[in-house]
Design a protein around this motif. Structure first.
Motif, PDB file in Angstrom:
ATOM      1  N   SER A  27      -6.420   0.363  -6.054  1.00  0.00           N
ATOM      2  CA  SER A  27      -5.504   0.338  -4.911  1.00  0.00           C
ATOM      3  C   SER A  27      -4.266   1.167  -5.227  1.00  0.00           C
ATOM      4  CB  SER A  27      -5.107  -1.101  -4.575  1.00  0.00           C
ATOM      5  OG  SER A  27      -4.384  -1.684  -5.652  1.00  0.00           O
ATOM      6  N   MET A  28      -3.471   1.430  -4.195  1.00  0.00           N
ATOM      7  CA  MET A  28      -2.207   2.162  -4.368  1.00  0.00           C
ATOM      8  C   MET A  28      -1.066   1.343  -3.787  1.00  0.00           C
ATOM      9  SD  MET A  28      -1.011   5.942  -2.959  1.00  0.00           S
ATOM     10  CE  MET A  28      -1.994   6.879  -4.132  1.00  0.00           C
ATOM     11  N   GLU A  29      -0.076   1.064  -4.617  1.00  0.00           N
ATOM     12  CA  GLU A  29       1.130   0.375  -4.157  1.00  0.00           C
ATOM     13  C   GLU A  29       2.216   1.425  -3.982  1.00  0.00           C
ATOM     14  OE1 GLU A  29       3.520  -3.622  -5.374  1.00  0.00           O
ATOM     15  OE2 GLU A  29       3.146  -2.227  -7.002  1.00  0.00           O
ATOM     16  N   ASN A  30       2.630   1.618  -2.747  1.00  0.00           N
ATOM     17  CA  ASN A  30       3.610   2.626  -2.374  1.00  0.00           C
ATOM     18  C   ASN A  30       2.925   3.974  -2.166  1.00  0.00           C
ATOM     19  OD1 ASN A  30       6.019   3.787  -1.664  1.00  0.00           O
ATOM     20  ND2 ASN A  30       6.890   3.836  -3.711  1.00  0.00           N
TER      21      ASN A  30
ATOM     22  N   ASP B 182     -13.008 -12.165 -12.849  1.00  0.00           N
ATOM     23  CA  ASP B 182     -14.013 -11.106 -12.905  1.00  0.00           C
ATOM     24  C   ASP B 182     -13.433  -9.708 -12.720  1.00  0.00           C
ATOM     25  OD1 ASP B 182     -16.255 -12.829 -13.279  1.00  0.00           O
ATOM     26  OD2 ASP B 182     -16.178 -13.338 -11.153  1.00  0.00           O
ATOM     27  N   GLY B 183     -12.235  -9.624 -12.191  1.00  0.00           N
ATOM     28  CA  GLY B 183     -11.632  -8.318 -11.973  1.00  0.00           C
ATOM     29  C   GLY B 183     -10.762  -8.326 -10.734  1.00  0.00           C
ATOM     30  N   GLY B 184     -10.682  -7.176 -10.081  1.00  0.00           N
ATOM     31  CA  GLY B 184      -9.849  -7.106  -8.889  1.00  0.00           C
ATOM     32  C   GLY B 184      -9.492  -5.680  -8.539  1.00  0.00           C
ATOM     33  N   PHE B 185      -8.359  -5.550  -7.873  1.00  0.00           N
ATOM     34  CA  PHE B 185      -7.847  -4.240  -7.470  1.00  0.00           C
ATOM     35  C   PHE B 185      -6.770  -3.828  -8.477  1.00  0.00           C
ATOM     36  CE2 PHE B 185     -10.008  -5.549  -3.732  1.00  0.00           C
ATOM     37  CZ  PHE B 185     -10.343  -4.391  -3.041  1.00  0.00           C
ATOM     38  N   TRP B 186      -7.085  -2.781  -9.243  1.00  0.00           N
ATOM     39  CA  TRP B 186      -6.202  -2.269 -10.283  1.00  0.00           C
ATOM     40  C   TRP B 186      -5.310  -1.210  -9.634  1.00  0.00           C
ATOM     41  CZ3 TRP B 186      -7.196  -3.834 -15.611  1.00  0.00           C
ATOM     42  CH2 TRP B 186      -8.247  -4.753 -15.719  1.00  0.00           C
ATOM     43  N   VAL B 187      -4.016  -1.321  -9.852  1.00  0.00           N
ATOM     44  CA  VAL B 187      -3.029  -0.646  -9.001  1.00  0.00           C
ATOM     45  C   VAL B 187      -2.557   0.702  -9.554  1.00  0.00           C
ATOM     46  CG1 VAL B 187      -0.747  -0.871  -7.926  1.00  0.00           C
ATOM     47  CG2 VAL B 187      -2.220  -2.892  -8.181  1.00  0.00           C
ATOM     48  N   ILE B 188      -2.572   1.698  -8.673  1.00  0.00           N
ATOM     49  CA  ILE B 188      -1.841   2.940  -8.896  1.00  0.00           C
ATOM     50  C   ILE B 188      -0.437   2.719  -8.344  1.00  0.00           C
ATOM     51  CG2 ILE B 188      -1.634   5.382  -8.286  1.00  0.00           C
ATOM     52  CD1 ILE B 188      -4.648   5.375  -7.749  1.00  0.00           C
ATOM     53  N   TYR B 189       0.554   2.743  -9.220  1.00  0.00           N
ATOM     54  CA  TYR B 189       1.928   2.522  -8.756  1.00  0.00           C
ATOM     55  C   TYR B 189       2.818   3.670  -9.217  1.00  0.00           C
ATOM     56  CZ  TYR B 189       6.756   0.990  -8.771  1.00  0.00           C
ATOM     57  OH  TYR B 189       8.114   0.936  -8.586  1.00  0.00           O
ATOM     58  N   SER B 190       3.622   4.175  -8.284  1.00  0.00           N
ATOM     59  CA  SER B 190       4.640   5.170  -8.602  1.00  0.00           C
ATOM     60  C   SER B 190       5.974   4.674  -8.053  1.00  0.00           C
ATOM     61  CB  SER B 190       4.321   6.518  -7.966  1.00  0.00           C
ATOM     62  OG  SER B 190       3.120   7.044  -8.480  1.00  0.00           O
ATOM     63  N   PRO B 191       7.006   4.613  -8.884  1.00  0.00           N
ATOM     64  CA  PRO B 191       8.303   4.148  -8.384  1.00  0.00           C
ATOM     65  C   PRO B 191       8.868   5.095  -7.339  1.00  0.00           C
ATOM     66  CG  PRO B 191       8.517   5.045 -10.594  1.00  0.00           C
ATOM     67  CD  PRO B 191       7.056   4.968 -10.307  1.00  0.00           C
ATOM     68  N   GLN B 192       9.662   4.543  -6.450  1.00  0.00           N
ATOM     69  CA  GLN B 192      10.264   5.332  -5.368  1.00  0.00           C
ATOM     70  C   GLN B 192      11.293   6.307  -5.923  1.00  0.00           C
ATOM     71  OE1 GLN B 192       9.437   4.601  -2.114  1.00  0.00           O
ATOM     72  NE2 GLN B 192      10.879   5.826  -0.980  1.00  0.00           N
TER      73      GLN B 192
ATOM     74  N   VAL C 244      -4.458   0.659   0.262  1.00  0.00           N
ATOM     75  CA  VAL C 244      -3.214   1.405   0.178  1.00  0.00           C
ATOM     76  C   VAL C 244      -2.092   0.672   0.916  1.00  0.00           C
ATOM     77  CG1 VAL C 244      -3.700   2.836   2.238  1.00  0.00           C
ATOM     78  CG2 VAL C 244      -2.166   3.696   0.443  1.00  0.00           C
ATOM     79  N   GLY C 245      -0.925   0.597   0.268  1.00  0.00           N
ATOM     80  CA  GLY C 245       0.268   0.022   0.894  1.00  0.00           C
ATOM     81  C   GLY C 245       1.282   1.114   1.171  1.00  0.00           C
ATOM     82  N   PRO C 246       1.830   1.199   2.378  1.00  0.00           N
ATOM     83  CA  PRO C 246       2.734   2.305   2.717  1.00  0.00           C
ATOM     84  C   PRO C 246       4.039   2.332   1.920  1.00  0.00           C
ATOM     85  CG  PRO C 246       1.890   1.235   4.703  1.00  0.00           C
ATOM     86  CD  PRO C 246       1.501   0.364   3.546  1.00  0.00           C
ATOM     87  N   VAL C 247       4.622   1.153   1.650  1.00  0.00           N
ATOM     88  CA  VAL C 247       5.984   1.131   1.096  1.00  0.00           C
ATOM     89  C   VAL C 247       6.068   0.208  -0.118  1.00  0.00           C
ATOM     90  CG1 VAL C 247       7.041   1.633   3.325  1.00  0.00           C
ATOM     91  CG2 VAL C 247       6.693  -0.740   2.647  1.00  0.00           C
ATOM     92  N   HIS C 248       7.242   0.304  -0.795  1.00  0.00           N
ATOM     93  CA  HIS C 248       7.540  -0.609  -1.894  1.00  0.00           C
ATOM     94  C   HIS C 248       8.941  -1.169  -1.684  1.00  0.00           C
ATOM     95  CE1 HIS C 248       7.889  -1.726  -6.341  1.00  0.00           C
ATOM     96  NE2 HIS C 248       6.879  -2.437  -5.863  1.00  0.00           N
TER      97      HIS C 248
END
Length: 408
Positions: A148-151, A82-92, A173-177
């Motif tokens: 959501s946000m990864e990193n 049905d869906g979920g948490f679509w991620v905002i990701y920026s590489p370190q 939101v996740g603090p780190v990658h």
């Protein structure tokens, strides 16, 4: 009154075991039907990385073998997701003001790409920010889009920027990658730990996420960082895409002690399907070297179609060895055994490296439901695993944020 002797008890047990052994396994068709009847969420969809690629249409059916994507609308419908948490990701990048600003801009553009996906297709998708939105959106026949946000690297050294993303709809939101950053220690930084868990700025991030009602995600975090998050957060945290160290001792996975601590605090682990984190797979130096060349081409700005074609060549000449679906389920079933179905969910890392043999895209998700039913888990358990656990954590974050407002 009938008295049972040892022989009668033995016969009764034998009959019971025989009936259990003869119980028919769940058909995939029945498992899919059950899955369709409940809300199903994956807590880590890296698909927004494809949304910004020229020519990618989320409404069209793609194949992993052609463009290596794993999520689109036709496949979600077939796989009963049905869906979920679509991620905002920026590489370190470098821990500099310029690095933070470049990453911030990338993150905002990724958030806007998610919004564009929804606004351009209002009959297909609906944006979700509240726990109760998921059921309502499913009932309306649409696909669910939490963000959501990864990193947290894009936030730089100003945690107040988190509120900007909250207003855009961010709810996890996740603090780190992969590497340590200004907020804390990663589980996979080659240089080892720097802060001994969260940094002072990371502690501020926890407090700000709590204030806003954003769920904290300990995926990719060092165990010490995760422990700090559990200790400091006023609401339960989530591991949106993680495995178990008991099945495979990898830094990205958590051991039983930390798993129990997570559950005791009300938190949830969502089971990752990233093969390299599930099993000790054979090394392939030629493949690794070929991918270095691919990454170099990408850095040079080579056309996306050419990059995909080059990747197809690499996959043909140096095919990846993937973990099996059975290994994935070993991680899943172990977590269920340790903390129970109220603290386990699904976050397979689609379009971010996830996928195992016989489950390389979302089409095959009903295999999880089928296996869990055969293991004796109920439809109520499946409702928790597929969505309710993650939504409960989101509800707790919202409730705490609301309590701060009413206390003023």
């Amino acid at each position: 009154m009938l008295k049972l002797n040892k022989k009668m008890v033995s016969v009764a047990i034998g009959l019971l075991l025989s009936q259990t052994a003869c119980a028919s396994p769940t058909s995939l068709e029945d498992a899919t039907a059950i899955q369709r009847s409940i809300v199903t969420l994956d807590t880590h969809l890296d698909t927004p990385a494809h949304l910004v690629q020229p020519g990618f249409d989320i409404l069209e059916r793609h194949t992993y073998g052609h463009d290596f994507s794993q999520v689109d609308v036709p496949r979600m419908l077939e796989g009963a997701l049905d869906g979920g948490f679509w991620v905002i990701y920026s590489p370190q990048g470098p821990l500099t003001q310029e690095g933070y600003e470049d990453s911030r801009d990338t993150a905002i553009l990724r958030a806007l790409a998610i919004h564009t996906m929804v606004t351009a297709n209002p009959d297909v998708f609906e944006f979700a920010t509240e726990p109760e939105d998921a059921a309502a959106i499913k009932k309306a026949g649409k696909l669910i889009v939490y963000m959501s946000m990864e990193n947290s690297y894009p936030l730089g050294t100003d945690v107040s920027l988190l509120e900007t993303f909250y207003k855009l709809g961010l709810r996890m939101v996740g603090p780190v990658h992969f590497k340590n950053n200004q907020f804390g220690d990663s589980s996979t930084d080659p240089s080892g730990i720097k802060w001994g868990g969260l940094s002072p700025l990371g502690e501020e991030l926890v407090a700000e996420a709590n204030r806003l009602g954003i769920v904290l995600d300990g995926s990719h975090a060092h165990d010490k960082t995760t422990e700090d998050m559990i200790r400091l957060s006023k609401t339960p945290i989530i591991l949106s895409h993680t495995g178990t160290k008991a099945i495979y001792d990898h830094p990205r996975n958590v051991d039983d002690a930390l798993l129990k601590k997570l559950a005791a605090s009300g938190g949830v682990i969502q089971m990752n399907a990233y093969s390299d984190y599930l099993a000790d797979l054979p090394k392939n130096p030629e493949r690794a070297e070929a991918y270095k060349g691919l990454f170099a081409l990408r850095a040079q700005g080579v056309d996306m179609d050419a990059l995909i074609e080059k990747r197809r060549e690499i996959e043909h000449e140096h095919p990846a060895v993937k973990a099996t679906f059975e290994v994935y389920m070993k991680h899943f079933l172990h977590a269920l055994k340790v903390v129970g179905p109220k603290h386990v969910g699904i976050g397979a890392d689609w379009d971010g490296g996830g996928g195992v043999k016989d489950m390389m895209d979302v089409v095959n998700l009903p295999r999880i439901t089928q296996r869990l039913l055969d293991e004796g888990y109920t439809k109520s358990d499946l409702e928790d695993i597929w969505a309710n656990n993650a939504l409960r954590v989101l509800q707790a974050a919202k409730d705490y944020s609301e309590s701060l407002k009413t206390a003023k």
